[in-house]
Scaffold this motif. Structure first.
Motif, PDB file in Angstrom:
ATOM      1  N   GLN A   1      37.494-123.491 -20.611  1.00 41.68           N
ATOM      2  CA  GLN A   1      36.777-123.091 -21.826  1.00 41.68           C
ATOM      3  C   GLN A   1      35.429-123.797 -21.960  1.00 41.68           C
ATOM      4  O   GLN A   1      34.607-123.416 -22.802  1.00 41.68           O
ATOM      5  N   LEU A   2      35.175-124.809 -21.150  1.00 41.10           N
ATOM      6  CA  LEU A   2      33.905-125.541 -21.211  1.00 41.10           C
ATOM      7  C   LEU A   2      32.804-124.870 -20.380  1.00 41.10           C
ATOM      8  O   LEU A   2      31.645-125.266 -20.466  1.00 41.10           O
ATOM      9  N   SER A   3      33.173-123.870 -19.618  1.00 46.45           N
ATOM     10  CA  SER A   3      32.189-123.181 -18.785  1.00 46.45           C
ATOM     11  C   SER A   3      31.097-122.558 -19.646  1.00 46.45           C
ATOM     12  O   SER A   3      31.367-121.919 -20.665  1.00 46.45           O
ATOM     13  N   GLY A   4      29.839-122.795 -19.255  1.00 43.95           N
ATOM     14  CA  GLY A   4      28.713-122.239 -19.988  1.00 43.95           C
ATOM     15  C   GLY A   4      28.302-123.033 -21.204  1.00 43.95           C
ATOM     16  O   GLY A   4      27.348-122.663 -21.901  1.00 43.95           O
ATOM     17  N   ARG A   5      28.988-124.149 -21.485  1.00 44.88           N
ATOM     18  CA  ARG A   5      28.641-124.997 -22.630  1.00 44.88           C
ATOM     19  C   ARG A   5      27.930-126.255 -22.148  1.00 44.88           C
ATOM     20  O   ARG A   5      28.092-126.685 -21.004  1.00 44.88           O
TER      21      ARG A   5
ATOM     22  N   ALA B   1      35.166-134.939 -14.635  1.00 45.67           N
ATOM     23  CA  ALA B   1      34.991-134.641 -13.213  1.00 45.67           C
ATOM     24  C   ALA B   1      35.478-133.236 -12.893  1.00 45.67           C
ATOM     25  O   ALA B   1      34.851-132.514 -12.104  1.00 45.67           O
ATOM     26  N   ARG B   2      36.592-132.823 -13.497  1.00 44.19           N
ATOM     27  CA  ARG B   2      37.082-131.455 -13.263  1.00 44.19           C
ATOM     28  C   ARG B   2      36.146-130.436 -13.915  1.00 44.19           C
ATOM     29  O   ARG B   2      35.873-129.374 -13.347  1.00 44.19           O
ATOM     30  N   ALA B   3      35.645-130.767 -15.118  1.00 44.53           N
ATOM     31  CA  ALA B   3      34.736-129.844 -15.805  1.00 44.53           C
ATOM     32  C   ALA B   3      33.425-129.678 -15.054  1.00 44.53           C
ATOM     33  O   ALA B   3      32.854-128.581 -14.994  1.00 44.53           O
ATOM     34  N   LYS B   4      32.944-130.761 -14.467  1.00 44.98           N
ATOM     35  CA  LYS B   4      31.647-130.738 -13.778  1.00 44.98           C
ATOM     36  C   LYS B   4      31.661-129.805 -12.571  1.00 44.98           C
ATOM     37  O   LYS B   4      30.624-129.243 -12.199  1.00 44.98           O
TER      38      LYS B   4
ATOM     39  N   ARG C   1      27.865-127.475 -14.485  1.00 39.36           N
ATOM     40  CA  ARG C   1      26.941-128.569 -14.185  1.00 39.36           C
ATOM     41  C   ARG C   1      26.387-129.217 -15.438  1.00 39.36           C
ATOM     42  O   ARG C   1      25.909-130.352 -15.394  1.00 39.36           O
ATOM     43  N   SER C   2      26.432-128.519 -16.556  1.00 38.35           N
ATOM     44  CA  SER C   2      25.874-129.055 -17.802  1.00 38.35           C
ATOM     45  C   SER C   2      26.874-129.959 -18.510  1.00 38.35           C
ATOM     46  O   SER C   2      27.120-129.835 -19.712  1.00 38.35           O
TER      47      SER C   2
END
Length: 240
Positions: free
Chosen positions: A138-142, A165-168, A172-173
């Motif tokens: 759900q963090l993609s694009g945020r 680390a998993r979100a990155k 990339r943001s």
């Protein structure tokens, strides 16, 4: 188009702080999600004041999400984002939470109106071996900022690092700052934490510009951009 969560029983928005005048002047909204009341209130109140001072003239409005009732903080964060859309229309929303509110902010980030997320000392807990991990899709694009004290006795900072680390990998943001020697309440470096959060929120919601440390953290590959030390004195105006 905003997603529509079921009504969150017990939740309400606190009084608006920041932009003055009619709702048509509002250019962005920050929803503050406090932690558990029985523990330290953390930096939420000073953050609300600082955001109103720094962003009010540009149309930024801040609401605290007052938690209550049986629904989860995550559901109440989604309801609050729906309420922002109902009140103000299609404006960018930032979820900024502390402790349990930080976890709720991360989990509710998939709401269609949310473009930025701040998690201060998020209480993520540890999953059992082989158990489900905290979600990151759900963090993609945020735009994502995590801030954690290295001496936090209530919420293991290594857990937020592993989540970042998993979100990155997919986003990339994402950046994360470590507040060395500080605990869960982030008291020792409160002014720096507030200044960093204000810088990130304004850059994500309105100006599109960040301070050099935030820019570097967003651009740096892991683990560098996820273990950025928060410098003492961050945000202070240099003396001449």
């Amino acid at each position: 188009m905003a997603q529509h969560a079921p009504p969150a029983r017990g939740a309400r928005l606190g009084r608006a702080a920041g932009a003055n005048g009619s709702d048509s002047t509002v250019s962005g909204v920050v929803l503050l999600l406090p932690g558990a009341a029985r523990f330290s209130p953390g930096p939420v109140r000073p953050l609300a004041r600082a955001l109103a001072r720094a962003g009010g003239a540009q149309g930024l409005v801040t609401h605290t999400v007052v938690h209550g009732g049986p629904s989860s903080r995550e559901d109440q964060a989604r309801w609050a984002a729906d309420e922002v859309v109902r009140r103000y229309g299609d404006v960018p929303v930032c979820l900024a939470g502390y402790g349990e509110g930080g976890r709720a902010a991360l989990r509710a980030a998939g709401h269609g109106a949310v473009g930025a997320v701040v998690a201060l000392a998020p209480c993520l807990g540890r999953s059992a071996p082989g158990g489900p991990e905290e979600p990151v899709k759900q963090l993609s694009g945020r735009r994502v900022l995590i801030v954690h004290g290295t001496n936090d006795p209530r919420s293991d900072p290594e857990t937020s690092f592993l989540l970042a680390a998993r979100a990155k990998k997919a986003n990339r943001s994402t950046c994360r700052f470590e507040v060395h020697s500080d605990g869960h309440g982030l008291r020792e470096h409160r002014s720096e934490v507030v200044a960093l959060t204000v810088d990130f929120v304004l850059g994500s919601v309105s100006s599109g510009r960040y301070s050099r440390p935030v820019t570097d953290a967003l651009a740096a590959p892991p683990p560098l951009g996820l273990r950025m030390p928060l410098a003492s004195g961050f945000g202070r105006t240099p003396r001449r």
